[in-house]
Design an enzyme around this catalytic site. Structure first.
Site, mmCIF file in Angstrom:
data_model
loop_
_atom_site.group_PDB
_atom_site.id
_atom_site.type_symbol
_atom_site.label_atom_id
_atom_site.label_comp_id
_atom_site.label_asym_id
_atom_site.label_seq_id
_atom_site.Cartn_x
_atom_site.Cartn_y
_atom_site.Cartn_z
ATOM 1 N N PHE A 26 2.099 8.232 -1.371
ATOM 2 C CA PHE A 26 1.466 6.935 -1.149
ATOM 3 C C PHE A 26 -0.018 7.039 -1.480
ATOM 4 O O PHE A 26 -0.675 6.163 -1.770
ATOM 5 C CB PHE A 26 1.633 6.471 0.290
ATOM 6 C CG PHE A 26 3.075 6.436 0.728
ATOM 7 C CD1 PHE A 26 4.092 6.226 -0.205
ATOM 8 C CD2 PHE A 26 3.426 6.628 2.033
ATOM 9 C CE1 PHE A 26 5.418 6.205 0.186
ATOM 10 C CE2 PHE A 26 4.756 6.598 2.435
ATOM 11 C CZ PHE A 26 5.746 6.389 1.521
ATOM 12 N N TRP A 29 0.842 -1.198 0.000
ATOM 13 C CA TRP A 29 0.000 0.000 0.000
ATOM 14 C C TRP A 29 0.883 1.256 0.000
ATOM 15 O O TRP A 29 0.538 2.270 -0.598
ATOM 16 C CB TRP A 29 -0.911 -0.011 1.234
ATOM 17 C CG TRP A 29 -1.775 1.215 1.368
ATOM 18 C CD1 TRP A 29 -3.007 1.411 0.824
ATOM 19 C CD2 TRP A 29 -1.462 2.416 2.086
ATOM 20 N NE1 TRP A 29 -3.488 2.651 1.159
ATOM 21 C CE2 TRP A 29 -2.561 3.291 1.937
ATOM 22 C CE3 TRP A 29 -0.369 2.848 2.848
ATOM 23 C CZ2 TRP A 29 -2.601 4.560 2.520
ATOM 24 C CZ3 TRP A 29 -0.408 4.103 3.418
ATOM 25 C CH2 TRP A 29 -1.513 4.946 3.244
ATOM 26 N N HIS A 30 2.032 1.147 0.686
ATOM 27 C CA HIS A 30 2.887 2.326 0.811
ATOM 28 C C HIS A 30 3.598 2.687 -0.479
ATOM 29 O O HIS A 30 4.039 3.831 -0.643
ATOM 30 C CB HIS A 30 3.921 2.116 1.933
ATOM 31 C CG HIS A 30 3.337 2.250 3.296
ATOM 32 N ND1 HIS A 30 2.697 1.208 3.921
ATOM 33 C CD2 HIS A 30 3.262 3.293 4.149
ATOM 34 C CE1 HIS A 30 2.256 1.614 5.109
ATOM 35 N NE2 HIS A 30 2.580 2.869 5.268
ATOM 36 N N GLY A 31 3.746 1.761 -1.380
ATOM 37 C CA GLY A 31 4.418 2.106 -2.626
ATOM 38 C C GLY A 31 4.592 0.901 -3.518
ATOM 39 O O GLY A 31 4.658 -0.242 -3.052
#
Lengths: 473, 401
Positions: free
Chosen positions: A473, A326-328
Site C-alpha cells: 500500500f 489509499w489502500h490499493g
C-alpha cells in the site's frame, strides 16, 4: 528491507552500534541514521531513493517559501505545489495503471476501442506512507498548526527515519522532528522493553500471520473455481481478520520497539481494535495514524461535522471512500472503504436517534461481537482480488452455495480459529487499558517466560521473509 | 499556534517522549484523541520491570532451547548442517548463471534430484547450471529459455511425461520463474547469503521443519475432500550449493517418512492425457526448440527413471509411444530415455519417483556418456573417471521393486 529478515538483524545491530558509539557527535549520529535509513530503503529498490529525495526537498522548500510569503495566494500556491508533487508521484506510480484501465473500459462502454501500451510500473514500496508523512508537514505549516523545521537534516531524517518509513505508523513532523533536537540515548530498560516489543511484533508477523493464518486464508480466497461453504468461508474470513491484524500491528509494534531501542518515541497505531464497540470506536483503534491523518487533512477540510447533517455524511463517506482507495488501486478497496463509511453513517444516525442509550455489560459484549462480524464482512472486499471472488466468499458466508467444496482441513482450521478467538478475547479484555499498564503489574518471571516462548517460536518458525501486506500500500 | 517543531528550550522536556513507568490504564493519548491539531511528541511509557535482567534470562533460555532444538533436529529428525534450502532467490541466481552457461538443465524434480553436478563436471569438464524446479512443468521452462535471446547454450530438458504433457500451467515454480529478474534486490541477495552461511552450521534451519508445518501436519486427513497438509510432499531432499538436490537419507531408509513420501505421490494416478493436448504440447515444444536452435543453441530431452509402482500409472496416463516417442519424432531435438540406458535399469528409487543419492550419480554417469555421443557441444574428458554401473549404488541385498 523488512523487519522479519536476517538482513535486518545485521543492519539493526550495526545501526545500534553506531548509535551508541561514544566517538560520534549527535549531529554525526543523525547523519548516520539518515544514511542507514536510505540504505534500508535502497535495499529494496535503489533507484526509488530518488523519489524520497524529491519528496523531501520539495516539501522542505515549499514550507520555507510558505512562511516567507507575504500574500495568502502565494502561501496557497506553495502548499498546492507540495500537494501536486506528492500526490502526483503517488498517482503516477500507484494509480496510473488503475486510471488507464478504467479509462479504457469507459471508452469501450461508449464504443471507443483504445489499446494503450502496457503500464508496467513498479510500485515504490511504502510510497503511500511517506507521501502522507511529508504532506502533513506542508499542510501543518499551511494551516499554521506548526512552524517549519529549523534544520534540514532534522526534517530529512523525519522523512526517511527507517522504523516508520515504509509501513508507518504515519508520523507527523511535530511528533518526530523535535525528538531530533536533543541527543537520544535509551536506558537499558528502554532497550530491553524495545527488544521485547520487537519480539512481539515478529511473533505476530512470522508465527501467527504467515505461519498459521495465511495458509488458511489462501485455501479459501486463492482457490479459483471452488465454492466455499458457510464454515470455510467464515473460517477463511476470520483467519484473514487475524492475519491482517497480526501482519500490520506486528509491523507497527516492531517499528515502535526498534525506535525505542534508539531512544525515540513513536505513536500507537493499534489499540486492541477488535475490542471496539461500534465503528467510530474501531477507527480510533485501527491504524490510528492513518485514520487521524484522514480526519485532520480530509474529513475536517471537507467540512467535518460543522455544516449540517448532509454535509457531515458526505464528508464521512468521501473520506472513507478515499481511505479505501489509499489502500490499493482497485475498486474492491473503494467498496471496503465505502462499507466502513456506511457503517459510520448508520452508527452516527443511530446515536442521534437513541441519544442517552447506554448498553449494559452484556450489551457491550454483544455490540463488540456485532462490530467484529460486520468488520469481517468488509474484510472480504479487502482480501478478494475481484468482485467475483468477493461474491463467491460472501455467498459462502451466507450458506448460499448449493454444492460447497470443503477447503480447509480441520487441523489448520482449529489452530487458526483458536488464534483468532485468542486475539478477539484479548482485545475485549484489554480494550480499556494498555499493554504497558498490564506489564507493570505482571511478575518479571511471567514476562520472561512469555518472551522466551515468543522468541523461540519465531526462531523455530524461521519465517520465509515474506513482505508485510501493507508494504503493497 | 498550538505547537511548534522549531528549536526551543521550553519544550525540551516534552520532546523526550519516553518515560519510565506505565501510565495509569487508558491514559495514554493517541492522535485519535486530538482532532485538527499538530500532534505532539508521542508518549511511550516503559513498564517498571527489570527489563535488562529479563532480557538476559530470555537470551540464555532461548539459547538453551535452540541448542536443544538443534540437537533434536540432528539426532531425532535427521537434519544436517550444510543442507541449504532452495528459494526463488536461489533459482534466480541459477537462472542468471544459465544465461551464459555452456549447459543449463531445466525440468521438474526428477532431473533436479537425479543429476549429480559434480559427476557431470568430472566427465565433461563442464558445470551445468541447474535451473530445474520441483513440481514444475519443464515445457514451460523450455519456452522460458526459448524466449531469452541471451541463451545460446545446450539446454537439457528433464521430464516426467505426465507432468510435461498433462499439466496445464507452470506449477509450483511459478512464483520463482515469473519475474525472476526482480529477485535480485540487494536485501534479497544479502538475505540469501546470510541464510546460507547460517545453514552451513545449523541443521534446524529447514523450511520443511518449521513450527507451523509441524503443527498442521498432525492432521492426517481428518476432513475428507480438503487439501490436507498431510497430503503434501514433505521433506524428501537435501540441497547443496549450486542447487544440487539429493534424496534425503531419511527417505532412503524404510520407515514412516519413506512411507509418507510414497503416499504423497498418490501413485501418479490421473486421467489419460487427451491426444489433442499431446499434439498441442508437441507443437509448442517444437517451436521452442526451433527458436533456440535458430540462434545457435540446442536442446536435448531427458527422461529420468521412475519406479514400476509409479510407471504403471504414468504409462496409463500417457504411454511412451504416445508421448515421448512422438515428441522426439516431431521436434528437431534428440533425447535420452532412462529405459534405453542399460546402466540405469533397476536402480534404487526409494519413494518411487527420485533416485537414491548414490544412484543419482550412476544415472548421471550413464546419461552424460550417452549425451556426449548425441552432441558435439560436450566431450568426455581424457581423465574422465571410469563408467559406473548399477553395482555402484544398489546394495547386494536389494530386491528390485
Amino acid at each position: 528491507m523488512i523487519f522479519n529478515s536476517l538482513t535486518f538483524l545485521v543492519f539493526f545491530a550495526i545501526v545500534m552500534a553506531l548509535h551508541y558509539a561514544p566517538f560520534f557527535s549527535w549531529h554525526q549520529k543523525k547523519i548516520n541514521l539518515m544514511i542507514a535509513s536510505y540504505l534500508f530503503y535502497a535495499a529494496w529498490n535503489p533507484p526509488f531513493v530518488i523519489l524520497l529525495w524529491v519528496s523531501t526537498v520539495v516539501d522542505w522548500w515549499a514550507a520555507q517559501w510558505m512562511v516567507r510569503a507575504k500574500r495568502e495566494s502565494t502561501r496557497k500556491a506553495w502548499m498546492l505545489t507540495s500537494v501536486i508533487v506528492n500526490l502526483g508521484m503517488l498517482g503516477y506510480f500507484k494509480y496510473g495503471g488503475f486510471l488507464l484501465q478504467n479509462f479504457v473500459e469507459l471508452a469501450a462502454s461508449v464504443g471507443v476501442i483504445y489499446h494503450p501500451p502496457g503500464w508496467d510500473i513498479v510500485l515504490p514500496v511504502g510510497i503511500s506512507f511517506y507521501t502522507f508523512a511529508t504532506l502533513s508537514y506542508t499542510l501543518d505549516v499551511y494551516l499554521r498548526r506548526s512552524k517549519p523545521a529549523g534544520h534540514f537534516l532534522d526534517y530529512a531524517l523525519f522523512v526517511t527515519f527507517f522504523p516508520h518509513l515504509v509501513a508507518g505508523p504515519i508520523m507527523r513532523p511535530t511528533e518526530l522532528v523535535p525528538q531530533f533536537e536533543i541527543p537520544r540515548r535509551a536506558t537499558g530498560n528502554q532497550i530491553g522493553f524495545g527488544l521485547a516489543l520487537l519480539t512481539l511484533g515478529l511473533f505476530q508477523k512470522v508465527v501467527l500471520a504467515d505461519g498459521f493464518l495465511a495458509p488458511v486464508v489462501e485455501a479459501v480466497y486463492d482457490a479459483p473455481g471452488k465454492n466455499p461453504g458457510m464454515l470455510d468461508a467464515w473460517v477463511g474470513t476470520l483467519a484473514f481478520a487475524g492475519q491482517i491484524f497480526c501482519d500490520f500491528a506486528g509491523y507497527s509494534t516492531s517499528a515502535i520497539g526498534v525506535a525505542l531501542c534508539l531512544g525515540f518515541a513513536m505513536p500507537d497505531n493499534f489499540r486492541f481494535p477488535y475490542g471496539a464497540v461500534g465503528f467510530s470506536d474501531f477507527w480510533r483503534r485501527w491504524h490510528i495514524t492513518l485514520s487521524s491523518w484522514l480526519r485532520d487533512y480530509l474529513y475536517i477540510p471537507l467540512g467535518g461535522n460543522r455544516h449540517g447533517q448532509a454535509r457531515t455524511y458526505a464528508a464521512l463517506m468521501g473520506t472513507m471512500l478515499l481511505g479505501g482507495l489509499w489502500h490499493g488501486a482497485n475498486w474492491t478497496f473503494v467498496v471496503w472503504g465505502g462499507l466502513h463509511g456506511l457503517y459510520l453513517s448508520v452508527e452516527r444516525w443511530l446515536k442521534a436517534r437513541f441519544k442517552g442509550f447506554t448498553p449494559g455489560r452484556a450489551g457491550m459484549i454483544g455490540l463488540a461481537v456485532l462490530t467484529f462480524i460486520l468488520v469481517n464482512i468488509t474484510w472480504v472486499f479487502f482480501r478478494a482480488k475481484t468482485f467475483t471472488g468477493a461474491a463467491v466468499v460472501l455467498k459462502g458466508m451466507a450458506g448460499m452455495h448449493a454444492k460447497p467444496d470443503a477447503l480447509v482441513a480441520y487441523g489448520p482450521m482449529i489452530i487458526a480459529m483458536t488464534i483468532v478467538a485468542g486475539i478477539f478475547g484479548t482485545h475485549l479484555v484489554m480494550r480499556n487499558t494498555t499493554l504497558e499498564a498490564v506489564l507493570e503489574k505482571t511478575p518479571a518471571a511471567v514476562i520472561a517466560g512469555i518472551w522466551t516462548v515468543l522468541l523461540f517460536a519465531v526462531i523455530v518458525e524461521q519465517g520465509q521473509g515474506s513482505a508485510f501486506i501493507y508494504f503493497a500500500f | 499556534m498550538p505547537s511548534s517543531i522549531s528549536h526551543s528550550d521550553a519544550h525540551k522536556a516534552e520532546v523526550r517522549g519516553v518515560r519510565e513507568g506505565a501510565l495509569p490504564a487508558g491514559l495514554r493519548q493517541t492522535a485519535a484523541n486530538r482532532p485538527g491539531q499538530a500532534q505532539p511528541v508521542p508518549t511511550r511509557d516503559i513498564p517498571t520491570r527489570p527489563w535488562l535482567k529479563i532480557g538476559a534470562f530470555v537470551l540464555v533460555a532461548v539459547l538453551l532451547l535452540t541448542s536443544g532444538w538443534e540437537w533434536t533436529a540432528r539426532n531425532l529428525i535427521g537434519l544436517r548442517a550444510g543442507d541449504i534450502d532452495d528459494s526463488p532467490q536461489a533459482w534466480a541466481e541459477a537462472r542468471r548463471a544459465a544465461d551464459t552457461a555452456q549447459v543449463a538443465i531445466v525440468g521438474d524434480s526428477r532431473i533436479l534430484f537425479d543429476t549429480d553436478q559434480a559427476r557431470f563436471e568430472a566427465l565433461t569438464g563442464v558445470h551445468p547450471a541447474q535451473a530445474s524446479f520441483v513440481g514444475t512443468n519443464s515445457r514451460t521452462l523450455l519456452e522460458h529459455f526459448a524466449n531469452d535471446p541471451n541463451f545460446h547454450g545446450l539446454l537439457l530438458v528433464g521430464m516426467a511425461d505426465v507432468m510435461y504433457f498433462g499439466r496445464p500451467g507452470i506449477g509450483v515454480g511459478a512464483p520463482a520463474v515469473h519475474g525472476y529478474e526482480k529477485n535480485d534486490k540487494p536485501s534479497q541477495l544479502t538475505g540469501l547469503w546470510i541464510d546460507r552461511w547460517l545453514q552451513r552450521y545449523l541443521a534446524f534451519m529447514d523450511h520443511d521443519y518449521r513450527l507451523s508445518l509441524w503443527a498442521v501436519r498432525a492432521d492426517n486427513g481428518w476432513r475428507k475432500g480438503t487439501d490436507s497438509p498431510y497430503d503434501d510432499v514433505w521433506k524428501i531432499s537435501e540441497t547443496f550449493p549450486g542447487r544440487q538436490y539429493f534424496m534425503w537419507d531419511q527417505i532412503e531408509k524404510p520407515g514412516y517418512l519413506q512411507s509418507h513420501a510414497r503416499y504423497a505421490w498418490h501413485g501418479f494416478k490421473g486421467p489419460p492425457v487427451p491426444p489433442f493436448v499431446v499434439n498441442r504440447v508437441i507443437a509448442r515444444s517444437s517451436e521452442a526448440v526451433r527458436r533456440i536452435r535458430a540462434r545457435g543453441g540446442d536442446v536435448i530431452f531427458i527422461r529420468p527413471p521412475s519406479a514400476p509402482e509409479l510407471r504403471v500409472n504414468e504409462d496409463k496416463g500417457l504411454p511412451r509411444k504416445s508421448g515421448w516417442d512422438r515428441l522426439l519424432a516431431a521436434v528437431p531435438a534428440k533425447g535420452i530415455h532412462a529405459d534405453d540406458l542399460p546402466q540405469a535399469q533397476n536402480l534404487v528409487i526409494p519413494e518411487y519417483s527420485h533416485l537414491s543419492r548414490k544412484c543419482a550419480t550412476v544415472f548421471t554417469d550413464a546419461y552424460v556418456r550417452r549425451l556426449v555421443e548425441l552432441t558435439p557441444r560436450l566431450k568426455l574428458r581424457a581423465d574422465a573417471p571410469p563408467p559406473l554401473s548399477r553395482a555402484d549404488c544398489v546394495p547386494a541385498n536389494f530386491v528390485s521393486m
